[in-house]
Design an enzyme around this catalytic site. Structure first.
Site, PDB file in Angstrom:
ATOM      1  N   PRO A  88       3.920  11.027  -7.273  1.00 27.40           N
ATOM      2  CA  PRO A  88       2.503  11.407  -7.249  1.00 27.40           C
ATOM      3  C   PRO A  88       2.080  12.030  -5.924  1.00 27.40           C
ATOM      4  O   PRO A  88       0.997  12.589  -5.821  1.00 27.40           O
ATOM      5  CB  PRO A  88       1.762  10.096  -7.512  1.00 27.40           C
ATOM      6  CG  PRO A  88       2.749   9.009  -7.430  1.00 27.40           C
ATOM      7  CD  PRO A  88       4.117   9.580  -7.410  1.00 27.40           C
ATOM      8  N   GLU A 115       7.449   1.534  -5.477  1.00 28.95           N
ATOM      9  CA  GLU A 115       6.465   2.082  -4.536  1.00 28.95           C
ATOM     10  C   GLU A 115       6.914   3.422  -3.962  1.00 28.95           C
ATOM     11  O   GLU A 115       6.217   4.028  -3.166  1.00 28.95           O
ATOM     12  CB  GLU A 115       6.231   1.106  -3.384  1.00 28.95           C
ATOM     13  CG  GLU A 115       5.705  -0.240  -3.821  1.00 28.95           C
ATOM     14  CD  GLU A 115       4.471  -0.114  -4.693  1.00 28.95           C
ATOM     15  OE1 GLU A 115       3.508   0.530  -4.243  1.00 28.95           O
ATOM     16  OE2 GLU A 115       4.482  -0.643  -5.807  1.00 28.95           O
ATOM     17  N   ARG A 153      11.380  26.349 -21.606  1.00 24.68           N
ATOM     18  CA  ARG A 153      10.710  27.335 -22.465  1.00 24.68           C
ATOM     19  C   ARG A 153      10.755  28.745 -21.893  1.00 24.68           C
ATOM     20  O   ARG A 153      10.559  29.716 -22.603  1.00 24.68           O
ATOM     21  CB  ARG A 153       9.225  26.962 -22.632  1.00 24.68           C
ATOM     22  CG  ARG A 153       8.970  25.674 -23.340  1.00 24.68           C
ATOM     23  CD  ARG A 153       7.502  25.330 -23.260  1.00 24.68           C
ATOM     24  NE  ARG A 153       6.646  26.384 -23.779  1.00 24.68           N
ATOM     25  CZ  ARG A 153       6.438  26.625 -25.064  1.00 24.68           C
ATOM     26  NH1 ARG A 153       6.999  25.870 -25.964  1.00 24.68           N
ATOM     27  NH2 ARG A 153       5.652  27.619 -25.445  1.00 24.68           N
ATOM     28  N   ASP A 168       1.338  32.290 -24.205  1.00 25.53           N
ATOM     29  CA  ASP A 168       0.862  30.922 -24.025  1.00 25.53           C
ATOM     30  C   ASP A 168      -0.345  30.858 -23.104  1.00 25.53           C
ATOM     31  O   ASP A 168      -0.551  31.722 -22.269  1.00 25.53           O
ATOM     32  CB  ASP A 168       1.944  30.045 -23.388  1.00 25.53           C
ATOM     33  CG  ASP A 168       3.010  29.641 -24.385  1.00 25.53           C
ATOM     34  OD1 ASP A 168       2.796  29.875 -25.577  1.00 25.53           O
ATOM     35  OD2 ASP A 168       4.038  29.106 -23.951  1.00 25.53           O
TER      36      ASP A 168
HETATM   37  N1  ADE Z   1       5.754   9.360 -10.591  1.00 27.49           N
HETATM   38  C1  ADE Z   1       4.676   8.552 -10.719  1.00 27.49           C
HETATM   39  N2  ADE Z   1       3.574   9.270 -10.947  1.00 27.49           N
HETATM   40  C2  ADE Z   1       3.948  10.587 -10.975  1.00 27.49           C
HETATM   41  C3  ADE Z   1       3.259  11.813 -11.160  1.00 27.49           C
HETATM   42  N3  ADE Z   1       1.944  11.859 -11.373  1.00 27.49           N
HETATM   43  N4  ADE Z   1       3.967  12.949 -11.112  1.00 27.49           N
HETATM   44  C4  ADE Z   1       5.287  12.918 -10.869  1.00 27.49           C
HETATM   45  N5  ADE Z   1       5.998  11.802 -10.695  1.00 27.49           N
HETATM   46  C5  ADE Z   1       5.335  10.635 -10.737  1.00 27.49           C
END
Ligand code: ADE
Length: 246
Positions: A88, A115, A153, A168
Site C-alpha cells: 500500500p 506489516e 491484456r 477500453d
Molecule cells: N498489499 C496490501 N495492500 C495493498 C495495496 N493496496 N496494493 C498493493 N499491495 C497491497
C-alpha cells in the site's frame, strides 16, 4: 511475458490463473506464470518467513533471507526483467503503468504480508513498489493478480477475438460509454434509438458524448489528462452548461 510471483500463499495465486482471459493466455503459453513459495527458502526448525519488528510494535515483518533466496532462485531474463513489490506504500498502479510494464520481458512480483517486508529488501532488491489503491489488503497476492491481469491484456495475442483493448475505458483517459444488447426492450426500458439507426457516424458521436458525460459526472479528475479533440471540448462545454442549469 514471464511473471514470477513470490508469495507465502501460492494457492491464492494459482487458483486465480485457471479461468478467464489470463487463464487462457497461460494455457496458450503467451503468458508464463511461475509461482515461488517463499517458505521453501525459509530456514530453521520453524521455517518462519516473518519475525517481530526491531524496536517493538504490533505485527510481524517479513524476514529478508527467504525473500532474497527466493529471488536468487529465479531465472532472470538479463536486462529485461523488473522486480516489483506490491504494497500500500507504492506508487498508484494505473493503465499507463500497465502499458509500461507490458514492455518488459519478465516481471517479478513480490507479495508482501504482515506489516511489510524488511527495509533492506526494499533498498537492495526492489526496483519499483506498486499499490493498486488507497486501501489495505491482507497481502499483495490479490494486487499481483490485478497487475498480471491488466498487463496481460496488453500483450499481443492475449485478447484474441475480444475487442481491442484500445477501446477500453482509460485508454484515451475517459470512462466507457453505456453498452446494450438484446432484447430491445427490457422491463419497459428501450435501447437508445440511435444505436438501432445503422448510422455509424451518429453512433460514434453518441458514444463519445456519453463517454464524456460519464467521465464528467463520475471522474472529472480524469478530464485533466484525457486526450480531447476540439469536438470533445465543445461537447464538454455544452454538458457543463447543462449541469449548471440543473
Ligand atoms: N498489499 C496490501 N495492500 C495493498 C495495496 N493496496 N496494493 C498493493 N499491495 C497491497
Amino acid at each position: 511475458m514471464k511473471f514470477d510471483v513470490l508469495t507465502i500463499f501460492p494457492e491464492m495465486v494459482s487458483a486465480n490463473l485457471q479461468e478467464g482471459i489470463l487463464g487462457r493466455a497461460v494455457k496458450r503459453g503467451i503468458v508464463d506464470v511461475r509461482i515461488v513459495n517463499i517458505r521453501d527458502f525459509a530456514r530453521g526448525a520453524h521455517r518462519s518467513t516473518d519475525d517481530r519488528p526491531y524496536g517493538g510494535g504490533d505485527g510481524m515483518v517479513m524476514r529478508p533471507g527467504p525473500i532474497s533466496r527466493s529471488l536468487e532462485s529465479i531465472d532472470r531474463v538479463r536486462g529485461r526483467s523488473h522486480v516489483i513489490l506490491l504494497s500500500p506504500q507504492g506508487e498508484r498502479f494505473d493503465q499507463e503503468t500497465a502499458w509500461e510494464l507490458s514492455r518488459w520481458n519478465q516481471i517479478v512480483l513480490i507479495c508482501g504480508r504482515y506489516e511489510g517486508v524488511d527495509e533492506r529488501i526494499r533498498l537492495t532488491c526492489i526496483e519499483r513498489e506498486l499499490s493498486i489503491g488507497d486501501y489495505v489488503l491482507s497481502g499483495g497476492e490479490l494486487a499481483a493478480l490485478v497487475v498480471m491481469d491488466a498487463v496481460s491484456r496488453l500483450i499481443p495475442g492475449v485478447l484474441g477475438g475480444e475487442r481491442s483493448n484500445l477501446e477500453d475505458s482509460f485508454e484515451d483517459g475517459l470512462l466507457e460509454y453505456p453498452q446494450y444488447t438484446r432484447p430491445r426492450v427490457f422491463q419497459g426500458q428501450e435501447v437508445p434509438p440511435v444505436l438501432l439507426s445503422g448510422d455509424h457516424e451518429k453512433i460514434r458521436m453518441w458514444r463519445r458524448a456519453e463517454s464524456l458525460k460519464r467521465t464528467l459526472e463520475r471522474r472529472p479528475d480524469l478530464l485533466q489528462k484525457a486526450r480531447l479533440t476540439p469536438e470533445d471540448k465543445s461537447i464538454l462545454a455544452r454538458l457543463k452548461k447543462e449541469f449548471d442549469t440543473l
